[in-house]
Design an enzyme around this catalytic site. Structure first.
Site, short mmCIF file in Angstrom:
data_model
loop_
_atom_site.label_atom_id
_atom_site.label_comp_id
_atom_site.label_asym_id
_atom_site.label_seq_id
_atom_site.Cartn_x
_atom_site.Cartn_y
_atom_site.Cartn_z
N LYS A 1 -4.33 -9.86 -5.50
CA LYS A 1 -5.61 -10.18 -4.86
C LYS A 1 -6.65 -9.12 -5.22
CE LYS A 1 -6.22 -7.97 -0.40
NZ LYS A 1 -7.55 -7.47 -0.67
N LYS B 1 0.83 -1.21 0.00
CA LYS B 1 0.00 0.00 0.00
C LYS B 1 0.86 1.26 0.00
CE LYS B 1 -4.44 -1.68 1.52
NZ LYS B 1 -5.66 -1.47 2.29
N LYS C 1 -10.69 -3.72 -2.74
CA LYS C 1 -11.61 -2.58 -2.86
C LYS C 1 -10.90 -1.37 -3.41
CE LYS C 1 -13.51 -3.28 1.43
NZ LYS C 1 -12.36 -2.78 2.16
P1 ATP Z 1 -8.62 -2.47 0.69
O1 ATP Z 1 -8.09 -2.53 -0.71
O2 ATP Z 1 -9.22 -1.16 1.05
O3 ATP Z 1 -7.63 -2.97 1.71
P2 ATP Z 1 -9.87 -5.06 0.76
O4 ATP Z 1 -10.61 -5.55 -0.42
O5 ATP Z 1 -8.52 -5.63 1.00
O6 ATP Z 1 -9.86 -3.49 0.70
P3 ATP Z 1 -10.49 -5.14 3.59
O7 ATP Z 1 -11.52 -4.24 4.16
O8 ATP Z 1 -9.06 -4.77 3.77
O9 ATP Z 1 -10.80 -5.33 2.02
O10 ATP Z 1 -10.69 -6.61 4.14
C1 ATP Z 1 -11.96 -7.07 4.62
C2 ATP Z 1 -11.97 -8.58 4.71
O11 ATP Z 1 -12.00 -9.16 3.39
C3 ATP Z 1 -10.73 -9.19 5.37
O12 ATP Z 1 -11.15 -10.29 6.16
C4 ATP Z 1 -9.89 -9.65 4.23
O13 ATP Z 1 -9.03 -10.73 4.58
C5 ATP Z 1 -10.95 -10.11 3.24
N1 ATP Z 1 -10.47 -10.01 1.86
C6 ATP Z 1 -10.02 -8.88 1.24
N2 ATP Z 1 -9.69 -9.15 -0.01
C7 ATP Z 1 -9.92 -10.48 -0.21
C8 ATP Z 1 -9.77 -11.36 -1.32
N3 ATP Z 1 -9.30 -10.90 -2.48
N4 ATP Z 1 -10.11 -12.66 -1.17
C9 ATP Z 1 -10.58 -13.13 0.01
N5 ATP Z 1 -10.75 -12.34 1.10
C10 ATP Z 1 -10.43 -11.04 1.00
MG MG Z 2 -7.35 -4.90 2.60
#
Ligand code: ATP
Ligand code: MG
Length: 329
Positions: A193, A112, A196
């Protein structure tokens, strides 16, 4: 007394099927076996700049999506992190027992930080705040996606260090991954991965995407140069689509192999798109019902914060007294 479960999502963008399969769907499944707390971690979201009006809207959207996905507010608590000041307070207390070297090793920080022009200190401290979220409630189980495993290990290290310096205080939390869907990859780039905060229309399927958009995103997903599905030599893009199908359908490995082996990618993608549309439809319907009901969400968030505050405050009091800070005698 039931063991406590805690997990959270950042209101930092559109909730996607990776968040759903990695976290939310698992929460819904296990919520009744535990005393469950699910957080909208807005203090985490601001570790990178968020437009204030958008953040405000995303917090409510996320709360409504938790409910729409099946979190039962009569049983589980839905908590906005910033409504419970103890999260931030414990984070500071734990910052003081966390060596910087531990934080420098965090892969999420490195990834990040590389994407930012100017890196805020909050991004560096992020895992300590996450440790505070978990340890504040003495949570025993933390259901997350695979990307959070390193942060969970760090949480245990921080808890152990605190316990050894100041005496037994924190429960050691256990990481709980889903059997399938723990790491959903980007549809445009299956080496990253799904996130968001990632840019690009072809990257993710959001839970609130319209069916046409879902179909378009999945039909355009990156595959490989094989003529059809081959479970013995599968590129990461095809493996990701199969993973999504398996997680949504609940099929066994055998069922997956006998149904998809040899199938051309166009046909396979159509089936992945259709099951995604079908599984998201009831969530979208409930989401629109929930957001149409004035006052409902606020009442649940208020209740959630009030319900967990005594536990959170008593942990902070205990930590302060263990550390020798002023507590009322
Ligand atoms: P950001 O990019 O803002 O970090 P993010 O998609 O990584 O967003 P988070 O809010 O950080 O989402 O994570 C929320 C939950 O979703 C956590 O439990 C994380 O492990 C899970 N998660 C995030 N991305 C994935 C993915 N690609 N596959 C499975 N689980 C995920
Ligand atoms: Mg995340």
């Amino acid at each position: 007394m039931k063991a406590r479960v805690l997990s959270g999502v950042q209101p930092s963008g559109n909730l996607h099927i990776g968040n759903y399969l990695g976290a939310l769907a698992n929460w819904v499944k296990i919520q009744y076996n535990y005393e469950s707390i699910f957080c909208i971690v807005d203090l985490h979201a601001i570790t990178v700049y968020q437009n204030p009006a958008e953040l405000r809207a995303k917090i409510r959207e996320l709360a409504a999506l938790f409910l729409a996905a099946g979190i039962d507010p009569k049983h589980s608590r839905i908590v906005v992190q910033s409504m419970v000041p103890a999260h931030a307070e414990l984070a500071w207390l734990l910052t003081c027992v966390t060596p910087m070297g531990w934080l420098e090793r965090m892969t999420q920080f490195k990834a990040k930080a590389a994407a930012q022009e100017s890196v805020g200190d909050g991004l560096f401290q992020y895992p300590v705040l996450m440790a505070a979220d978990i340890l504040l409630y003495q949570a025993a189980i933390v259901p997350v996606g695979e990307d959070q495993m390193q942060h969970l290990e760090l949480t245990r290290d921080i808890a152990q260090r605190f316990n050894s310096q100041y005496g037994e205080t924190f429960t050691m939390p256990e990481t709980r991954l889903p059997a399938v869907g723990a790491r959903i990859m980007g549809l445009d780039d299956p080496t990253m991965k799904m996130s968001k905060s990632a840019q690009g229309t072809g990257h993710a399927v959001a839970l609130l995407d319209a069916p046409e958009r879902i179909r378009k995103t999945i039909m355009r997903a990156t595959t490989d140069s094989n003529p059809g599905v081959d479970f013995e030599s599968m590129g990461p893009g095809v493996a990701n689509l199969m993973n999504i199908y398996q997680a949504l359908s609940g099929w066994s490995d055998e069922q997956m192999r006998s149904h998809f082996t040899g199938m051309r990618y166009g046909d396979m993608k159509k089936q992945v798109a259709e099951i995604t549309v079908e599984k998201l439809a009831p969530i979208q319907k409930r989401y629109h019902e929930i957001t149409a009901e004035a006052g409902y969400l606020d009442a649940i968030l208020q209740e959630g914060a009030e319900a967990v505050t005594p536990t959170a405050n008593s942990t902070v009091e205990l930590v302060k007294s263990r550390m020798g800070l002023y507590t009322r005698g």
